[in-house]
Design a protein around this motif. Structure first.
Motif, PDB file in Angstrom:
ATOM      1  N   ASP A 102     -36.435  28.692  -3.773  1.00 17.73           N
ATOM      2  CA  ASP A 102     -37.735  29.466  -4.145  1.00 17.73           C
ATOM      3  C   ASP A 102     -37.691  30.360  -4.398  1.00 17.73           C
ATOM      4  OD1 ASP A 102     -37.862  27.742  -2.043  1.00 17.73           O
ATOM      5  OD2 ASP A 102     -37.223  28.738  -0.661  1.00 17.73           O
ATOM      6  N   ARG A 103     -36.993  31.347  -4.468  1.00 20.11           N
ATOM      7  CA  ARG A 103     -37.199  32.930  -6.069  1.00 20.11           C
ATOM      8  C   ARG A 103     -37.504  32.160  -7.012  1.00 20.11           C
ATOM      9  NH1 ARG A 103     -31.477  36.009  -4.060  1.00 20.11           N
ATOM     10  NH2 ARG A 103     -33.005  36.628  -2.311  1.00 20.11           N
ATOM     11  N   ILE A 104     -37.002  31.128  -7.441  1.00 24.82           N
ATOM     12  CA  ILE A 104     -37.138  31.082  -9.457  1.00 24.82           C
ATOM     13  C   ILE A 104     -38.177  30.329  -9.464  1.00 24.82           C
ATOM     14  CG2 ILE A 104     -36.558  29.346 -11.307  1.00 24.82           C
ATOM     15  CD1 ILE A 104     -33.137  29.988 -10.723  1.00 24.82           C
ATOM     16  N   LEU A 144     -35.842  17.759 -15.207  1.00 26.83           N
ATOM     17  CA  LEU A 144     -36.465  19.038 -15.503  1.00 26.83           C
ATOM     18  C   LEU A 144     -37.491  19.258 -14.409  1.00 26.83           C
ATOM     19  CD1 LEU A 144     -38.094  18.548 -19.401  1.00 26.83           C
ATOM     20  CD2 LEU A 144     -36.148  20.156 -18.463  1.00 26.83           C
ATOM     21  N   ASP A 145     -36.518  19.456 -13.497  1.00 30.12           N
ATOM     22  CA  ASP A 145     -36.952  19.469 -12.152  1.00 30.12           C
ATOM     23  C   ASP A 145     -36.509  20.983 -11.263  1.00 30.12           C
ATOM     24  OD1 ASP A 145     -37.634  19.402  -9.332  1.00 30.12           O
ATOM     25  OD2 ASP A 145     -37.047  17.797  -9.000  1.00 30.12           O
ATOM     26  N   VAL A 146     -37.599  21.750 -11.255  1.00 24.91           N
ATOM     27  CA  VAL A 146     -37.335  23.520 -10.891  1.00 24.91           C
ATOM     28  C   VAL A 146     -36.520  23.926  -9.695  1.00 24.91           C
ATOM     29  CG1 VAL A 146     -38.546  25.527 -10.832  1.00 24.91           C
ATOM     30  CG2 VAL A 146     -39.699  23.847 -11.776  1.00 24.91           C
ATOM     31  N   LEU A 147     -36.962  22.500  -8.518  1.00 21.26           N
ATOM     32  CA  LEU A 147     -36.252  22.802  -7.125  1.00 21.26           C
ATOM     33  C   LEU A 147     -34.822  21.565  -7.333  1.00 21.26           C
ATOM     34  CD1 LEU A 147     -38.828  20.986  -5.239  1.00 21.26           C
ATOM     35  CD2 LEU A 147     -38.921  23.530  -6.150  1.00 21.26           C
ATOM     36  N   ASP A 148     -34.495  21.265  -8.301  1.00 26.99           N
ATOM     37  CA  ASP A 148     -32.935  20.798  -8.648  1.00 26.99           C
ATOM     38  C   ASP A 148     -32.564  21.316  -9.099  1.00 26.99           C
ATOM     39  OD1 ASP A 148     -33.580  18.778  -6.692  1.00 26.99           O
ATOM     40  OD2 ASP A 148     -34.239  16.823  -7.836  1.00 26.99           O
ATOM     41  N   HIS A 149     -32.726  22.329 -10.730  1.00 27.37           N
ATOM     42  CA  HIS A 149     -32.022  22.530 -11.090  1.00 27.37           C
ATOM     43  C   HIS A 149     -32.858  24.113 -12.112  1.00 27.37           C
ATOM     44  CE1 HIS A 149     -31.193  18.803 -12.495  1.00 27.37           C
ATOM     45  NE2 HIS A 149     -30.064  18.468 -12.447  1.00 27.37           N
ATOM     46  N   PRO A 150     -32.967  24.804 -10.647  1.00 26.03           N
ATOM     47  CA  PRO A 150     -33.739  25.988 -10.740  1.00 26.03           C
ATOM     48  C   PRO A 150     -32.599  27.218 -12.066  1.00 26.03           C
ATOM     49  CG  PRO A 150     -31.824  26.370  -8.953  1.00 26.03           C
ATOM     50  CD  PRO A 150     -32.474  24.606  -9.571  1.00 26.03           C
ATOM     51  N   GLU A 161     -28.204  24.629  -5.406  1.00 29.57           N
ATOM     52  CA  GLU A 161     -27.839  23.944  -4.411  1.00 29.57           C
ATOM     53  C   GLU A 161     -28.671  25.168  -3.446  1.00 29.57           C
ATOM     54  OE1 GLU A 161     -27.553  20.366  -3.523  1.00 29.57           O
ATOM     55  OE2 GLU A 161     -26.587  21.019  -5.609  1.00 29.57           O
ATOM     56  N   SER A 162     -28.622  26.561  -3.757  1.00 32.00           N
ATOM     57  CA  SER A 162     -29.788  27.398  -2.997  1.00 32.00           C
ATOM     58  C   SER A 162     -31.284  26.707  -2.009  1.00 32.00           C
ATOM     59  CB  SER A 162     -28.867  28.407  -2.574  1.00 32.00           C
ATOM     60  OG  SER A 162     -29.613  29.222  -1.796  1.00 32.00           O
ATOM     61  N   PRO A 163     -31.574  26.930  -1.569  1.00 34.48           N
ATOM     62  CA  PRO A 163     -33.191  26.989  -1.244  1.00 34.48           C
ATOM     63  C   PRO A 163     -33.462  27.628  -1.591  1.00 34.48           C
ATOM     64  CG  PRO A 163     -31.783  25.593   0.750  1.00 34.48           C
ATOM     65  CD  PRO A 163     -30.217  26.159  -0.222  1.00 34.48           C
ATOM     66  N   VAL A 164     -32.973  29.262  -1.318  1.00 37.70           N
ATOM     67  CA  VAL A 164     -33.483  30.119  -1.242  1.00 37.70           C
ATOM     68  C   VAL A 164     -33.533  30.616  -2.659  1.00 37.70           C
ATOM     69  CG1 VAL A 164     -32.887  33.113  -0.880  1.00 37.70           C
ATOM     70  CG2 VAL A 164     -32.634  31.895   1.158  1.00 37.70           C
TER      71      VAL A 164
END
Length: 293
Positions: free
Chosen positions: A41-43, A249-255, A35-38
Motif C-alpha cells: 500500500d505504501r509504495i 511488472l505488477d506493483v502489488l506483487d513486486h513493490p 509480501e507485506s500488504p502494508v
C-alpha cells in the motif's frame, strides 16, 4: 592444541558464515517487504502521488502555453503536455484495473497507458523531425501521415493480441504481447536516437556565439539521452518480464522492483523532460509551431 585448532577453524569460517547470514537477511527483507500488504500500500500510494505531481505539472504547463498563444489550436506542444497529463494521471486507478474481471479487461486497462506513453513521446520525435527537415528545406508533408500510420499500426496489432488473448488465454500469447511492447519501446528509443541525434548534430554546426543555439543544443542533447535511455530500459525490462515471473511488472506483487522501474522509466524521465521543455513559445514570429490537422 586441538581446542586452539578448532577455535582457529571457527574463526576462519566465521566471516563466510556472517556473509551468508547477511545475504539471507537481505533476501528475507526483500521478500518480507514484497509480501507485506502494508508496504504494498505504501509504495503504491507513493507512486500514485509522484505520478499525480507529474500530471499536475503537465497540465499547468499546458495552461501556461494556452494563455501565451490562445490564437493557436491543438499544437504539437499542447498535445504533448495534454497526453503527459493523461498518462501520468491514470496511474492512480491502476489498482482498480488490476482487480477487474474478466481478466482480459485487466490486460486492456494496464496496456493502454503504455500505448499512450509511446504515443506521447513519439509526438516529441515528430516535433523534432519537423524542425530538422524544415531547417534543411525538406518537405515535411509525409511526417504526420507516417506518425499517424505508425501509431495506428501499433494500436491495431495490440487490439488483435487482446482479441487472441480473450479468445484463447494461453501463456504464449501473453509472452508475445509483452515482447511486442518491448519492440515498440525499442522502436521509440531508435526514433529518439535518429532524429534527436540528427537535430543535435545540425545545431552543432550553428555559430558558437549563438545563445539560442547553445540552449537548444543542451535541450535536445539532454532530452534525447533521457528518452533513449528510458525506452531502452523499458525494452530490456519487458523482455525479462516476458520470460521471468520474478520480473513481473505488477506493483502489488513486486513493490520494490516496480518502484525502481516506474521511477526510472516514467516518473523521472517525464519530470526531467517537462522541466527541460518548460520554455513557453514566443507570442509572435512563431515558426515550427503548427496545429495538428
Amino acid at each position: 592444541m586441538r581446542t586452539g585448532g578448532l577455535f582457529l577453524m571457527h574463526s576462519l569460517s566465521s566471516p563466510s558464515s556472517a556473509a551468508s547470514l547477511n545475504l539471507k537477511e537481505g533476501t528475507n527483507w526483500w521478500w518480507d517487504v514484497n509480501e507485506s500488504p502494508v508496504w504494498q500500500d505504501r509504495i503504491f500510494h507513493l507512486l500514485a502521488v509522484l505520478y499525480a505531481v507529474v500530471s499536475v505539472i503537465a497540465v499547468i504547463q499546458l495552461v501556461r502555453i494556452q494563455l501565451r498563444v490562445p490564437e493557436y489550436g491543438w499544437t504539437t506542444q499542447k498535445v504533448f503536455h495534454f497526453l503527459n497529463f493523461l498518462v501520468n494521471g491514470v496511474f492512480v486507478f491502476r489498482r482498480d484495473a488490476q482487480n477487474m474481471q474478466p481478466e482480459i479487461l485487466q490486460h486492456i486497462l494496464l496496456d493502454i497507458p503504455s500505448l499512450a506513453f509511446f504515443t506521447t513521446y513519439a509526438l516529441l520525435v515528430l516535433f523534432w523531425a519537423e524542425i530538422y527537415y524544415q531547417a534543411r528545406a525538406v518537405s515535411t508533408d509525409g511526417l504526420r501521415p507516417s506518425f499517424f500510420t505508425t501509431n495506428a499500426l501499433v494500436y491495431v496489432v495490440q487490439i488483435v493480441l487482446w482479441l487472441v488473448l480473450w479468445w484463447k488465454p494461453v501463456h504464449v500469447t501473453i509472452i508475445i504481447s509483452k515482447m511486442f511492447f518491448a519492440g515498440v519501446s525499442l522502436f521509440a528509443a531508435l526514433g529518439f536516437l535518429l532524429y534527436g541525434g540528427r537535430l543535435f548534430l545540425m545545431l552543432q554546426r550553428f555559430p558558437v556565439e549563438s545563445k539560442g543555439r547553445r540552449k537548444k543544443l543542451q535541450e535536445v542533447g539532454y532530452v534525447t539521452s533521457i528518452c533513449f535511455t528510458c525506452f531502452l530500459i523499458r525494452c530490456i525490462m519487458m523482455c525479462f518480464n516476458a520470460f521471468d515471473d520474478a520480473a513481473d511488472l505488477d506493483v502489488l506483487d513486486h513493490p520494490i522492483l516496480n518502484f525502481i522501474y516506474y521511477l526510472l522509466v516514467e516518473i523521472l524521465p517525464s519530470s526531467l523532460v517537462l522541466f527541460i521543455l518548460r520554455k513557453l513559445p514566443p507570442k509572435r514570429g512563431i515558426t515550427q509551431y503548427h496545429p495538428i490537422q
